[in-house]
Design a protein around this motif. Sequence first.
Motif, PDB file in Angstrom:
ATOM      1  N   LEU A 310       0.846  -1.189   0.000  1.00  0.00           N
ATOM      2  CA  LEU A 310       0.000   0.000   0.000  1.00  0.00           C
ATOM      3  C   LEU A 310       0.884   1.243   0.000  1.00  0.00           C
ATOM      4  N   MET A 311       1.882   1.178   0.904  1.00  0.00           N
ATOM      5  CA  MET A 311       2.826   2.292   1.005  1.00  0.00           C
ATOM      6  C   MET A 311       3.425   2.567  -0.362  1.00  0.00           C
ATOM      7  N   HIS A 312       3.777   1.431  -1.004  1.00  0.00           N
ATOM      8  CA  HIS A 312       4.425   1.537  -2.292  1.00  0.00           C
ATOM      9  C   HIS A 312       3.454   2.095  -3.328  1.00  0.00           C
ATOM     10  N   ALA A 313       2.225   1.495  -3.290  1.00  0.00           N
ATOM     11  CA  ALA A 313       1.238   1.848  -4.303  1.00  0.00           C
ATOM     12  C   ALA A 313       0.823   3.310  -4.199  1.00  0.00           C
ATOM     13  N   VAL A 314       0.596   3.763  -3.005  1.00  0.00           N
ATOM     14  CA  VAL A 314       0.119   5.141  -2.877  1.00  0.00           C
ATOM     15  C   VAL A 314       1.283   6.130  -2.892  1.00  0.00           C
ATOM     16  N   SER A 315       2.469   5.575  -3.029  1.00  0.00           N
ATOM     17  CA  SER A 315       3.650   6.431  -3.081  1.00  0.00           C
ATOM     18  C   SER A 315       3.651   7.423  -1.928  1.00  0.00           C
ATOM     19  N   GLN A 316       3.567   6.890  -0.766  1.00  0.00           N
ATOM     20  CA  GLN A 316       3.555   7.774   0.389  1.00  0.00           C
ATOM     21  C   GLN A 316       4.934   8.364   0.624  1.00  0.00           C
ATOM     22  N   ILE A 317       4.905   9.583   1.067  1.00  0.00           N
ATOM     23  CA  ILE A 317       6.172  10.227   1.421  1.00  0.00           C
ATOM     24  C   ILE A 317       6.050  10.650   2.877  1.00  0.00           C
ATOM     25  N   VAL A 318       7.048  10.312   3.639  1.00  0.00           N
ATOM     26  CA  VAL A 318       7.016  10.728   5.041  1.00  0.00           C
ATOM     27  C   VAL A 318       8.166  11.694   5.276  1.00  0.00           C
ATOM     28  N   TRP A 319       7.869  12.772   5.970  1.00  0.00           N
ATOM     29  CA  TRP A 319       8.931  13.772   6.207  1.00  0.00           C
ATOM     30  C   TRP A 319       8.808  14.349   7.608  1.00  0.00           C
ATOM     31  N   THR A 320       9.883  14.941   8.068  1.00  0.00           N
ATOM     32  CA  THR A 320       9.833  15.606   9.379  1.00  0.00           C
ATOM     33  C   THR A 320      10.525  16.963   9.249  1.00  0.00           C
ATOM     34  N   THR A 321      10.055  17.884  10.081  1.00  0.00           N
ATOM     35  CA  THR A 321      10.731  19.199  10.131  1.00  0.00           C
ATOM     36  C   THR A 321      10.942  19.540  11.606  1.00  0.00           C
ATOM     37  N   GLU A 379      -3.037  20.826   6.454  1.00  0.00           N
ATOM     38  CA  GLU A 379      -3.698  19.981   5.447  1.00  0.00           C
ATOM     39  C   GLU A 379      -3.723  20.733   4.138  1.00  0.00           C
ATOM     40  N   ALA A 380      -3.259  20.098   3.089  1.00  0.00           N
ATOM     41  CA  ALA A 380      -3.228  20.775   1.797  1.00  0.00           C
ATOM     42  C   ALA A 380      -3.278  19.756   0.672  1.00  0.00           C
ATOM     43  N   GLU A 381      -3.477  20.301  -0.531  1.00  0.00           N
ATOM     44  CA  GLU A 381      -3.439  19.433  -1.707  1.00  0.00           C
ATOM     45  C   GLU A 381      -2.674  20.208  -2.763  1.00  0.00           C
ATOM     46  N   HIS A 382      -1.651  19.597  -3.320  1.00  0.00           N
ATOM     47  CA  HIS A 382      -0.927  20.292  -4.377  1.00  0.00           C
ATOM     48  C   HIS A 382      -0.307  19.289  -5.331  1.00  0.00           C
ATOM     49  N   ARG A 383       0.162  19.838  -6.441  1.00  0.00           N
ATOM     50  CA  ARG A 383       0.782  18.963  -7.433  1.00  0.00           C
ATOM     51  C   ARG A 383       2.275  18.892  -7.142  1.00  0.00           C
ATOM     52  N   THR A 390       6.716  14.374 -14.272  1.00  0.00           N
ATOM     53  CA  THR A 390       5.257  14.547 -14.293  1.00  0.00           C
ATOM     54  C   THR A 390       4.797  15.026 -12.920  1.00  0.00           C
ATOM     55  N   TYR A 391       3.688  15.772 -12.942  1.00  0.00           N
ATOM     56  CA  TYR A 391       3.141  16.243 -11.676  1.00  0.00           C
ATOM     57  C   TYR A 391       2.073  15.292 -11.183  1.00  0.00           C
ATOM     58  N   ARG A 392       2.133  14.976  -9.892  1.00  0.00           N
ATOM     59  CA  ARG A 392       1.132  14.091  -9.299  1.00  0.00           C
ATOM     60  C   ARG A 392       0.374  14.901  -8.243  1.00  0.00           C
ATOM     61  N   THR A 393      -0.897  14.679  -8.182  1.00  0.00           N
ATOM     62  CA  THR A 393      -1.693  15.385  -7.179  1.00  0.00           C
ATOM     63  C   THR A 393      -1.513  14.672  -5.843  1.00  0.00           C
ATOM     64  N   MET A 394      -1.095  15.458  -4.832  1.00  0.00           N
ATOM     65  CA  MET A 394      -0.803  14.852  -3.534  1.00  0.00           C
ATOM     66  C   MET A 394      -1.692  15.479  -2.458  1.00  0.00           C
ATOM     67  N   SER A 395      -2.079  14.622  -1.527  1.00  0.00           N
ATOM     68  CA  SER A 395      -2.778  15.142  -0.363  1.00  0.00           C
ATOM     69  C   SER A 395      -1.729  15.190   0.744  1.00  0.00           C
ATOM     70  N   ILE A 414       3.039  13.691   5.986  1.00  0.00           N
ATOM     71  CA  ILE A 414       2.904  12.606   5.021  1.00  0.00           C
ATOM     72  C   ILE A 414       2.272  13.141   3.743  1.00  0.00           C
ATOM     73  N   HIS A 415       2.813  12.710   2.594  1.00  0.00           N
ATOM     74  CA  HIS A 415       2.254  13.053   1.287  1.00  0.00           C
ATOM     75  C   HIS A 415       1.632  11.783   0.721  1.00  0.00           C
ATOM     76  N   ILE A 416       0.414  11.851   0.263  1.00  0.00           N
ATOM     77  CA  ILE A 416      -0.202  10.678  -0.359  1.00  0.00           C
ATOM     78  C   ILE A 416      -0.610  11.043  -1.783  1.00  0.00           C
ATOM     79  N   ASP A 417      -0.214  10.160  -2.699  1.00  0.00           N
ATOM     80  CA  ASP A 417      -0.520  10.388  -4.114  1.00  0.00           C
ATOM     81  C   ASP A 417      -2.003  10.093  -4.363  1.00  0.00           C
ATOM     82  N   ILE A 418      -2.759  11.118  -4.676  1.00  0.00           N
ATOM     83  CA  ILE A 418      -4.192  10.893  -4.903  1.00  0.00           C
ATOM     84  C   ILE A 418      -4.564  11.212  -6.354  1.00  0.00           C
ATOM     85  N   THR A 419      -3.537  11.164  -7.219  1.00  0.00           N
ATOM     86  CA  THR A 419      -3.777  11.498  -8.625  1.00  0.00           C
ATOM     87  C   THR A 419      -4.896  10.647  -9.233  1.00  0.00           C
TER      88      THR A 419
END
Length: 844
Positions: A310-321, A379-383, A390-395, A414-419
């Motif tokens: 699932l992680m792979h499929a949705v191309s999740q990105i996890v980040w910290t600041t 919470e945001a949504e951007h490409r 290519t640009y992917r729509t991410m939540s 976390i970024h989730i690919d919702i393209t």
Amino acid sequence: MTRVTARPAVLLVDDHPTNLLALEGVLEPLQVRTTQATSGEQALRCLLREDFAVIVLDAVMPGMDGFETARLIRQRARHRDTPIILISAYQKDESSIVRGYVEGAVDYLTKPFEPEVLRAKVTLFVGLFEKDRELKERAARLREEQAELLAREHAALLEAAVQRARLHGVFTQAPVAIALLQGPVHVYTYVNPLYLRLVGQGDILGKPAREAHPEIDGQHVFELMDHVFRTGEPVAGKAIPIHQGGRETAFFDFVYQPLRDGVGRVEGILVCASEVTTQMRARLKAEELSASLRSQHEALQKSEERFRSLMHAVSQIVWTTDAEGRVSADSPSWRAFTGQPREKYLDGRYGWLECIHPEDRGRTVRQWVEALRLRKVFEAEHRLRRHDGTYRTMSVRGVPVATEDGQVREWVGIHIDITEQRRSEESASFLARASAVLSSSLDYEATLAHVARLVVPTLADWCAVDLLTADGGLERVAAAHREPEMVARVYEVLRHFELDWNASRGLARVLRTGEPEWLPTVPESFFGAGARDEHQTRLLHELGLASYVCVPLLSRGRILGALTLVYARGREYDEWTLRLAEDLARRAASSVDNARLFREAKEAVQVRDEFLSIASHELKTPLTPLRLKLHSLRRSARVAGDGAMDSRALLAHLDAAERQVSRLSRLIDSLLDVSRIGAGKLELDWEDVDLVEVVREVVGRFEPQATKAGCRVTLSAPGPVVGRWDRLRLDQVVTNLLTNALKYGAGKPVELSVSTQAGHAVLLVRDQGIGIDPGNLSRIFERFERAVSQRHYGGLGLGLYITRTIVQALGGTIEARSTPGEGSTFSVSLPGVYAERALRTPAS
Ligand code: ADP
């Protein structure tokens, strides 16, 4: 035991030592031991010490004589049977011999006697003595042996008893249940306490097993016992479940050991059993536990795998600041997704913004700063630009992580690919809107224009809908452009586009093959290749053509046209847009098809109605003159009065009446033909036909009409043209064409000609009449189609339709050429001429 057996001794008794010596000398060859006694007393003493095989006793001795001695010897029980040989020096004296025997002598010898005789006797007695002694010894030995055996048996019995007692003790104290079963029905002869406890019954001794445990019948226990008893094979079982009545199932380990008698026959069974229920339950429990653990483990593993995929499929990105929102740690998932090098986003500033679509950057930054300030979830949504550009729509979602004292320690996001999700939502809503438009009206041109406007600008910068026309041309029926003033150019570009129907790509190919085309990036070379001229190249440049998809409009397996979507610049079509365009095209095509069908149906109804009114008019037309003629006939008959009528006038009336009847019957034949054709029942009667002859006949038949129409009809033919056709149907073809030529070319000459051309017969019917408008040339061959008004020319509009159908049924073709006002030429070409030359000779 060994015994030392001395040679038997002989006791010699004589008061004269010389006699004793002599006796010894006599016996010497016998090698017997001798003991000498010189008196009866001495002899008795000797006998006290030893037993002798024989006693040689001198009968006459001073003091105690031989007889006395013998008597005393006999008195002793021990020596009662020792043989005594009495020897006397005197003459045979009967009385002393008798006395000797009375006193117990066995023999009596008188001197001088033959040494041989004495030796023989002594030998005999010594032998007897030895035999006797041997017997005695043997008897003694036997006795000894017997005693020994007895003692041994005794000891053995004792030992056996001890063993039994010990075995009993062992059995009794054994930690296993033991039972001895006797005989074929397995009668209990011994059970130890444990066994009793195990079977839970007290009085089983003496009972057959089946009787003792009826409750376990049917669990193969007795059958096993039978088997062991019958075959002598031992049987062992491990953890065998036994159900004993109402009790819980118990598990047993057991051994059935056959017991054999002295000759090896099985006489019983030794049963050793131990209950392992507790162990079994523990084991089952353990197995159950381990199985459940295993399945839990597997489930866990599966869910982990699912999670990973699932992680792979949705191309999740996890980040910290850090607390201030600066990227504080490496994010391999960000790096993998965006391809951005670590130092770019770990720059302490907002290096990551570079990967956000320029149009979305401002909004994203505002939202992020706001979240940081208020310390609330971001919470945001951007490409987001992927590594492939290519640009992917991410939540996006980022949450502040607080320390114990309530301060923000860091942010985790976390970024989730919702393209795909967004796209399918977009597709669904777009298609729903398009469907609504397409089904809103039957005016497909208007609805297509509406759809084109829907497509722009989301799915295209400009687009066009082209439909194939009935005459094989192409018409751009709808177009749209994101800049409205450019729409006219979208129309214009097609006009300047020379469609090469054999092109290997582009619109023409899509229209030819019905397969979609998708060019993510249009190369510069594309512009020159298909363009007709510089003007068109310029037009295309103005419109912009960076990427396009062209999909066919397909309905009921037919290609109706194509939908072309174009991105002018900056964007590229992907497979998703292609699929969406296909879906849209399918819906549009079926809408066009439906509208056309509806239009056709409406027109067909209109044509039918028109036809009905024409047909009734046409059918009525001959009836009026017919009725008039019949009326005149009746009047003539009445005027004549006497019944005699002018036969010329009568014939003229009948001719006219006949003409009208045959006109009527022709009309009806035409109608019948049409219904036959409609039902696919036009039957042909193949035969050898000379086309020239047929034409000549028809021309001959039409002479009166030609004269009436003021037409000079000529026929030119080289000679017979014979083929395998249908004579009557050919007649019908020529009749129809000639009828039309006279009708639409009245007052002018009509020329007919028959010729051959490459194995085909060619019939031309040329008139110089009103001609036909080019736009109507193909239509007039259709059913009920006419190119003239009913007011000026009567007719059903069926003649050419029937003609064409017949010609095609014969394998030929028909076409019309015309210059309006100058006349028309119909040419029929029929295959299958085979006797042109052969028949020409005799005819010419
Ligand atoms: P009909 O003549 O009964 O109308 P046809 O099927 O024979 O029906 O012809 C169809 C139409 O074709 C005619 O109505 C007429 O408009 C046109 N037509 C046929 N033949 C000729 C011709 N020789 N010259 C001009 N028009 C013709």
